[in-house]
Scaffold this motif. Sequence first.
Motif, PDB file in Angstrom:
ATOM      1  N   GLY A 107      57.840  76.067 -34.083  1.00 28.73           N
ATOM      2  CA  GLY A 107      57.077  76.430 -32.893  1.00 28.73           C
ATOM      3  C   GLY A 107      55.617  76.049 -33.056  1.00 28.73           C
ATOM      4  O   GLY A 107      55.169  75.650 -34.128  1.00 28.73           O
ATOM      5  N   LEU A 108      54.853  76.170 -31.971  1.00 36.34           N
ATOM      6  CA  LEU A 108      53.434  75.830 -31.975  1.00 36.34           C
ATOM      7  C   LEU A 108      52.611  77.100 -32.169  1.00 36.34           C
ATOM      8  O   LEU A 108      52.727  78.049 -31.394  1.00 36.34           O
ATOM      9  CB  LEU A 108      53.037  75.153 -30.653  1.00 36.34           C
ATOM     10  CG  LEU A 108      53.734  73.820 -30.339  1.00 36.34           C
ATOM     11  CD1 LEU A 108      53.238  73.281 -29.009  1.00 36.34           C
ATOM     12  CD2 LEU A 108      53.516  72.802 -31.452  1.00 36.34           C
ATOM     13  N   ASP A 109      51.778  77.124 -33.214  1.00 38.16           N
ATOM     14  CA  ASP A 109      50.934  78.290 -33.464  1.00 38.16           C
ATOM     15  C   ASP A 109      49.765  78.314 -32.486  1.00 38.16           C
ATOM     16  O   ASP A 109      49.493  77.341 -31.783  1.00 38.16           O
ATOM     17  CB  ASP A 109      50.456  78.313 -34.915  1.00 38.16           C
ATOM     18  CG  ASP A 109      49.593  77.108 -35.272  1.00 38.16           C
ATOM     19  OD1 ASP A 109      48.517  76.936 -34.670  1.00 38.16           O
ATOM     20  OD2 ASP A 109      49.995  76.339 -36.167  1.00 38.16           O
ATOM     21  N   HIS A 110      49.018  79.429 -32.477  1.00 42.06           N
ATOM     22  CA  HIS A 110      47.981  79.569 -31.452  1.00 42.06           C
ATOM     23  C   HIS A 110      46.803  78.621 -31.683  1.00 42.06           C
ATOM     24  O   HIS A 110      46.054  78.323 -30.752  1.00 42.06           O
ATOM     25  CB  HIS A 110      47.503  81.023 -31.354  1.00 42.06           C
ATOM     26  CG  HIS A 110      46.578  81.467 -32.434  1.00 42.06           C
ATOM     27  ND1 HIS A 110      47.008  82.041 -33.613  1.00 42.06           N
ATOM     28  CD2 HIS A 110      45.222  81.448 -32.511  1.00 42.06           C
ATOM     29  CE1 HIS A 110      45.976  82.351 -34.365  1.00 42.06           C
ATOM     30  NE2 HIS A 110      44.863  82.003 -33.722  1.00 42.06           N
ATOM     31  N   GLY A 111      46.651  78.106 -32.924  1.00 40.03           N
ATOM     32  CA  GLY A 111      45.634  77.093 -33.139  1.00 40.03           C
ATOM     33  C   GLY A 111      45.914  75.820 -32.371  1.00 40.03           C
ATOM     34  O   GLY A 111      44.994  75.054 -32.056  1.00 40.03           O
ATOM     35  N   VAL A 112      47.182  75.600 -32.054  1.00 40.45           N
ATOM     36  CA  VAL A 112      47.582  74.420 -31.271  1.00 40.45           C
ATOM     37  C   VAL A 112      47.602  74.740 -29.781  1.00 40.45           C
ATOM     38  O   VAL A 112      46.943  74.093 -28.968  1.00 40.45           O
ATOM     39  CB  VAL A 112      48.969  73.914 -31.721  1.00 40.45           C
ATOM     40  CG1 VAL A 112      49.402  72.713 -30.874  1.00 40.45           C
ATOM     41  CG2 VAL A 112      48.955  73.541 -33.204  1.00 40.45           C
ATOM     42  N   TRP A 113      48.361  75.772 -29.394  1.00 40.02           N
ATOM     43  CA  TRP A 113      48.639  75.914 -27.965  1.00 40.02           C
ATOM     44  C   TRP A 113      47.500  76.528 -27.175  1.00 40.02           C
ATOM     45  O   TRP A 113      47.386  76.272 -25.959  1.00 40.02           O
ATOM     46  CB  TRP A 113      49.952  76.667 -27.731  1.00 40.02           C
ATOM     47  CG  TRP A 113      50.013  78.113 -28.092  1.00 40.02           C
ATOM     48  CD1 TRP A 113      50.553  78.653 -29.219  1.00 40.02           C
ATOM     49  CD2 TRP A 113      49.561  79.236 -27.315  1.00 40.02           C
ATOM     50  NE1 TRP A 113      50.456  80.023 -29.195  1.00 40.02           N
ATOM     51  CE2 TRP A 113      49.854  80.409 -28.038  1.00 40.02           C
ATOM     52  CE3 TRP A 113      48.937  79.355 -26.068  1.00 40.02           C
ATOM     53  CZ2 TRP A 113      49.548  81.685 -27.569  1.00 40.02           C
ATOM     54  CZ3 TRP A 113      48.621  80.620 -25.592  1.00 40.02           C
ATOM     55  CH2 TRP A 113      48.919  81.765 -26.330  1.00 40.02           C
ATOM     56  N   VAL A 114      46.637  77.328 -27.791  1.00 38.83           N
ATOM     57  CA  VAL A 114      45.548  77.934 -27.014  1.00 38.83           C
ATOM     58  C   VAL A 114      44.641  76.860 -26.430  1.00 38.83           C
ATOM     59  O   VAL A 114      44.284  76.905 -25.248  1.00 38.83           O
ATOM     60  CB  VAL A 114      44.757  78.942 -27.874  1.00 38.83           C
ATOM     61  CG1 VAL A 114      43.435  79.298 -27.189  1.00 38.83           C
ATOM     62  CG2 VAL A 114      45.565  80.212 -28.085  1.00 38.83           C
ATOM     63  N   ILE A 115      44.254  75.861 -27.244  1.00 41.61           N
ATOM     64  CA  ILE A 115      43.378  74.816 -26.705  1.00 41.61           C
ATOM     65  C   ILE A 115      44.138  73.881 -25.777  1.00 41.61           C
ATOM     66  O   ILE A 115      43.609  73.457 -24.742  1.00 41.61           O
ATOM     67  CB  ILE A 115      42.667  74.032 -27.827  1.00 41.61           C
ATOM     68  CG1 ILE A 115      43.678  73.389 -28.771  1.00 41.61           C
ATOM     69  CG2 ILE A 115      41.709  74.932 -28.588  1.00 41.61           C
ATOM     70  CD1 ILE A 115      43.037  72.491 -29.813  1.00 41.61           C
TER      71      ILE A 115
END
Length: 258
Positions: A107-115
């Motif tokens: 899955g994509l962690d929040h360092g990836v998906w938030v931006i």
Amino acid sequence: MKLPAFFIAHGSPLLALEDNEYTRFLERLGQDLEAPRGIVVFSAHWDSPEQLLTVDGQHETLHDYYGFPDEMYSLTYPAPGDPALSRRIAALFKDNNLAHQPVLGRGLDHGVWVILNKMFPEANIPVVALSVDSLRSPQEQYDIGRMLAPLREEGILLIGSGGLVHNLRLLKQDDQPEEWATEFDAWVAEELDSWNLPELFAYDKKAPHASSAVPSYAREHFVPLFYVMGSADEGRKAQRMIQAYQYGTLSLNCWMLD
């Protein structure tokens, strides 16, 4: 189509819900960029001694944080992966004798998906996430990024997601930055403007207030800068596009590297 590379601070996960100067900047950046064929992100929230990369055809959304409003746990960023792009990255690593491992289902962690949720809210551009190793030397991190430089000429957007000033233990109630934080960011800016690798690689000894800006427990947030700098080694040009702060000790900045 050669795309620039970017270092982008992801700040607090709450950026996903916020509407402010920085989130609006990210929205404009996504609109202004020529649409990439794919996105590759070195994430501060995937720190591993082994070089890892996602190989999924479809990503789930990781909610890798705690103590946030309930709404934060219902947010999703259902971006596709690109197994062919993952294989291309693996081939570049192999050609440069870098040991690496494919990872399925992370899955994509929040360092990836938030931006990315701010930049490309449709979640329709394929994403491959890459780990960082905060214990490697800056030169090694830079060299890994340099291995991926050819992707920029193939319509791939390379991003390092982290934070140049990232001290969670000194957070304030307001966003007014601490003086030591602005001094550290100013030092980084000066050295980046001249692409001064010897100074930057020794930031922990040379930069003012380095131990406060990049404490030992948060080094992984600084090092994505070196990975994406390596991908821009040929041009060696850096432009700071925005500078803001969250809670006084989280630096929100975006650097374009070309």
